[in-house]
Design a protein around this motif. Structure first.
Motif, PDB file in Angstrom:
ATOM      1  N   LEU A   8       0.861  -1.169   0.000  1.00  7.84           N
ATOM      2  CA  LEU A   8       0.000   0.000   0.000  1.00  7.84           C
ATOM      3  C   LEU A   8       0.901   1.223   0.000  1.00  7.84           C
ATOM      4  CD1 LEU A   8      -2.631  -1.020   2.714  1.00  7.84           C
ATOM      5  CD2 LEU A   8      -2.925  -1.035   0.225  1.00  7.84           C
ATOM      6  N   VAL A   9       0.756   2.062  -1.018  1.00 11.52           N
ATOM      7  CA  VAL A   9       1.588   3.245  -1.149  1.00 11.52           C
ATOM      8  C   VAL A   9       0.735   4.466  -0.781  1.00 11.52           C
ATOM      9  CG1 VAL A   9       2.969   4.636  -2.723  1.00 11.52           C
ATOM     10  CG2 VAL A   9       2.913   2.141  -2.973  1.00 11.52           C
ATOM     11  N   PRO A  18       4.215  -2.806   3.389  1.00 12.61           N
ATOM     12  CA  PRO A  18       4.262  -4.112   2.722  1.00 12.61           C
ATOM     13  C   PRO A  18       3.083  -4.994   3.119  1.00 12.61           C
ATOM     14  CG  PRO A  18       5.870  -4.027   4.501  1.00 12.61           C
ATOM     15  CD  PRO A  18       5.249  -2.662   4.417  1.00 12.61           C
ATOM     16  N   LEU A  19       2.549  -5.726   2.154  1.00  9.17           N
ATOM     17  CA  LEU A  19       1.506  -6.720   2.407  1.00  9.17           C
ATOM     18  C   LEU A  19       2.213  -8.076   2.438  1.00  9.17           C
ATOM     19  CD1 LEU A  19      -1.227  -5.283   0.015  1.00  9.17           C
ATOM     20  CD2 LEU A  19      -1.051  -4.975   2.492  1.00  9.17           C
ATOM     21  N   LEU A  20       2.372  -8.625   3.637  1.00 12.43           N
ATOM     22  CA  LEU A  20       3.200  -9.813   3.836  1.00 12.43           C
ATOM     23  C   LEU A  20       2.408 -11.073   4.158  1.00 12.43           C
ATOM     24  CD1 LEU A  20       5.985  -8.082   5.964  1.00 12.43           C
ATOM     25  CD2 LEU A  20       6.065  -8.650   3.528  1.00 12.43           C
ATOM     26  N   SER A  21       1.106 -10.933   4.445  1.00 15.12           N
ATOM     27  CA  SER A  21       0.247 -12.080   4.760  1.00 15.12           C
ATOM     28  C   SER A  21      -0.954 -12.063   3.838  1.00 15.12           C
ATOM     29  CB  SER A  21      -0.248 -11.996   6.210  1.00 15.12           C
ATOM     30  OG  SER A  21       0.820 -11.962   7.099  1.00 15.12           O
ATOM     31  N   GLU A  22      -1.591 -13.219   3.683  1.00 13.90           N
ATOM     32  CA  GLU A  22      -2.756 -13.290   2.799  1.00 13.90           C
ATOM     33  C   GLU A  22      -3.983 -12.627   3.395  1.00 13.90           C
ATOM     34  OE1 GLU A  22      -3.402 -17.181   1.204  1.00 13.90           O
ATOM     35  OE2 GLU A  22      -1.463 -17.182   0.188  1.00 13.90           O
ATOM     36  N   VAL A  23      -4.010 -12.431   4.704  1.00 13.48           N
ATOM     37  CA  VAL A  23      -5.085 -11.693   5.365  1.00 13.48           C
ATOM     38  C   VAL A  23      -4.425 -10.712   6.322  1.00 13.48           C
ATOM     39  CG1 VAL A  23      -7.103 -11.832   6.885  1.00 13.48           C
ATOM     40  CG2 VAL A  23      -6.708 -13.628   5.192  1.00 13.48           C
ATOM     41  N   MET A  24      -4.790  -9.438   6.194  1.00 11.87           N
ATOM     42  CA  MET A  24      -4.206  -8.404   7.050  1.00 11.87           C
ATOM     43  C   MET A  24      -5.285  -7.441   7.509  1.00 11.87           C
ATOM     44  SD  MET A  24      -0.550  -7.616   5.203  1.00 11.87           S
ATOM     45  CE  MET A  24       0.103  -6.831   6.667  1.00 11.87           C
ATOM     46  N   THR A  25      -5.354  -7.214   8.832  1.00 12.35           N
ATOM     47  CA  THR A  25      -6.310  -6.259   9.380  1.00 12.35           C
ATOM     48  C   THR A  25      -5.662  -4.884   9.473  1.00 12.35           C
ATOM     49  OG1 THR A  25      -5.676  -6.857  11.628  1.00 12.35           O
ATOM     50  CG2 THR A  25      -7.621  -7.966  10.695  1.00 12.35           C
ATOM     51  N   VAL A  26      -6.505  -3.858   9.326  1.00 17.32           N
ATOM     52  CA  VAL A  26      -6.055  -2.473   9.415  1.00 17.32           C
ATOM     53  C   VAL A  26      -6.922  -1.768  10.446  1.00 17.32           C
ATOM     54  CG1 VAL A  26      -5.761  -0.295   8.158  1.00 17.32           C
ATOM     55  CG2 VAL A  26      -5.443  -2.460   6.959  1.00 17.32           C
ATOM     56  N   GLY A  27      -6.281  -1.035  11.350  1.00 14.85           N
ATOM     57  CA  GLY A  27      -7.037  -0.274  12.331  1.00 14.85           C
ATOM     58  C   GLY A  27      -6.127   0.443  13.301  1.00 14.85           C
ATOM     59  N   SER A  31      -2.949  -4.479  17.906  1.00 16.32           N
ATOM     60  CA  SER A  31      -3.032  -5.880  17.483  1.00 16.32           C
ATOM     61  C   SER A  31      -3.317  -6.032  15.984  1.00 16.32           C
ATOM     62  CB  SER A  31      -4.106  -6.612  18.291  1.00 16.32           C
ATOM     63  OG  SER A  31      -5.373  -5.997  18.094  1.00 16.32           O
ATOM     64  N   CYS A  32      -3.654  -4.949  15.293  1.00 19.41           N
ATOM     65  CA  CYS A  32      -3.891  -5.018  13.847  1.00 19.41           C
ATOM     66  C   CYS A  32      -2.566  -5.221  13.126  1.00 19.41           C
ATOM     67  CB  CYS A  32      -4.558  -3.732  13.348  1.00 19.41           C
ATOM     68  SG  CYS A  32      -6.278  -3.557  13.867  1.00 19.41           S
ATOM     69  N   ASP A  33      -2.626  -5.884  11.988  1.00 18.53           N
ATOM     70  CA  ASP A  33      -1.425  -6.102  11.174  1.00 18.53           C
ATOM     71  C   ASP A  33      -0.856  -4.773  10.675  1.00 18.53           C
ATOM     72  OD1 ASP A  33      -1.491  -9.054  11.191  1.00 18.53           O
ATOM     73  OD2 ASP A  33      -3.352  -8.763  10.068  1.00 18.53           O
ATOM     74  N   ILE A  34      -1.760  -3.850  10.313  1.00 19.33           N
ATOM     75  CA  ILE A  34      -1.357  -2.505   9.889  1.00 19.33           C
ATOM     76  C   ILE A  34      -2.029  -1.535  10.849  1.00 19.33           C
ATOM     77  CG2 ILE A  34      -1.441  -0.791   8.036  1.00 19.33           C
ATOM     78  CD1 ILE A  34      -1.658  -3.178   6.054  1.00 19.33           C
ATOM     79  N   VAL A  44     -10.666  -1.608  14.619  1.00 20.47           N
ATOM     80  CA  VAL A  44     -10.439  -2.582  13.543  1.00 20.47           C
ATOM     81  C   VAL A  44     -11.280  -2.075  12.373  1.00 20.47           C
ATOM     82  CG1 VAL A  44     -10.601  -4.975  12.784  1.00 20.47           C
ATOM     83  CG2 VAL A  44     -10.066  -4.475  15.177  1.00 20.47           C
ATOM     84  N   HIS A  45     -10.641  -1.417  11.434  1.00 17.78           N
ATOM     85  CA  HIS A  45     -11.339  -0.671  10.387  1.00 17.78           C
ATOM     86  C   HIS A  45     -11.710  -1.540   9.182  1.00 17.78           C
ATOM     87  CE1 HIS A  45     -12.284   3.490   8.988  1.00 17.78           C
ATOM     88  NE2 HIS A  45     -12.290   2.864   7.809  1.00 17.78           N
ATOM     89  N   CYS A  46     -10.712  -2.253   8.643  1.00 12.74           N
ATOM     90  CA  CYS A  46     -10.955  -3.058   7.448  1.00 12.74           C
ATOM     91  C   CYS A  46      -9.966  -4.212   7.387  1.00 12.74           C
ATOM     92  CB  CYS A  46     -10.878  -2.210   6.177  1.00 12.74           C
ATOM     93  SG  CYS A  46      -9.281  -1.462   5.839  1.00 12.74           S
TER      94      CYS A  46
END
Length: 130
Positions: A8-9, A18-27, A31-34, A44-46
């Protein structure tokens, strides 16, 4: 090191995510991946998910929603170069579509749930004519 599946730029500058996993949470939660530490981003947004070689984004019940290429959505398959707005924070997704995988219209065209009232969606009122 994990394989880079995409990134994601940030629009307007900043370090790519970087997107490093097949499922990533954003929030906002740690505890979110991003983790995006902004008051208009939900805890936990998306969620971004890589399915059959294509990235999708799904709103997780956020207060301020997500948009893809300017249109609000609950879930959408993303083409490389699509602009994703998480609340008011915009990113362009970059990734390579694997050989043999195509973006068909079913995957590309998400239902516009914001184009109808809840009564229309439930079949309890007739659609308004334009």
């Amino acid at each position: 090191m994990a394989e880079l599946l995409g990134r994601l730029v940030p629009v307007g500058g900043g370090d790519p995510i970087p997107l490093l996993s097949e499922v990533m949470t954003v929030g906002r939660r740690e505890s979110c991946d991003i983790c995006l530490k902004f008051s208009n981003v939900s805890s936990v947004h998306c969620e971004f998910a890589l399915r059959n070689g294509l990235w999708t984004v799904r709103d997780m019940g956020s207060s301020n929603g997500i948009k893809v290429n300017g249109s609000r959505t609950l879930q959408r398959t993303l083409k490389p170069g699509s602009e994703v707005a998480i609340a008011s924070h915009k990113f362009v997704i970059e990734y390579e579509i694997p050989d043999g995988v195509t973006l068909d219209e079913a995957a590309d065209g998400a239902e516009n749930v914001f184009g109808q009232s809840l009564m229309e969606r439930a079949g309890l009122s007739k659609p308004k004519r334009s």
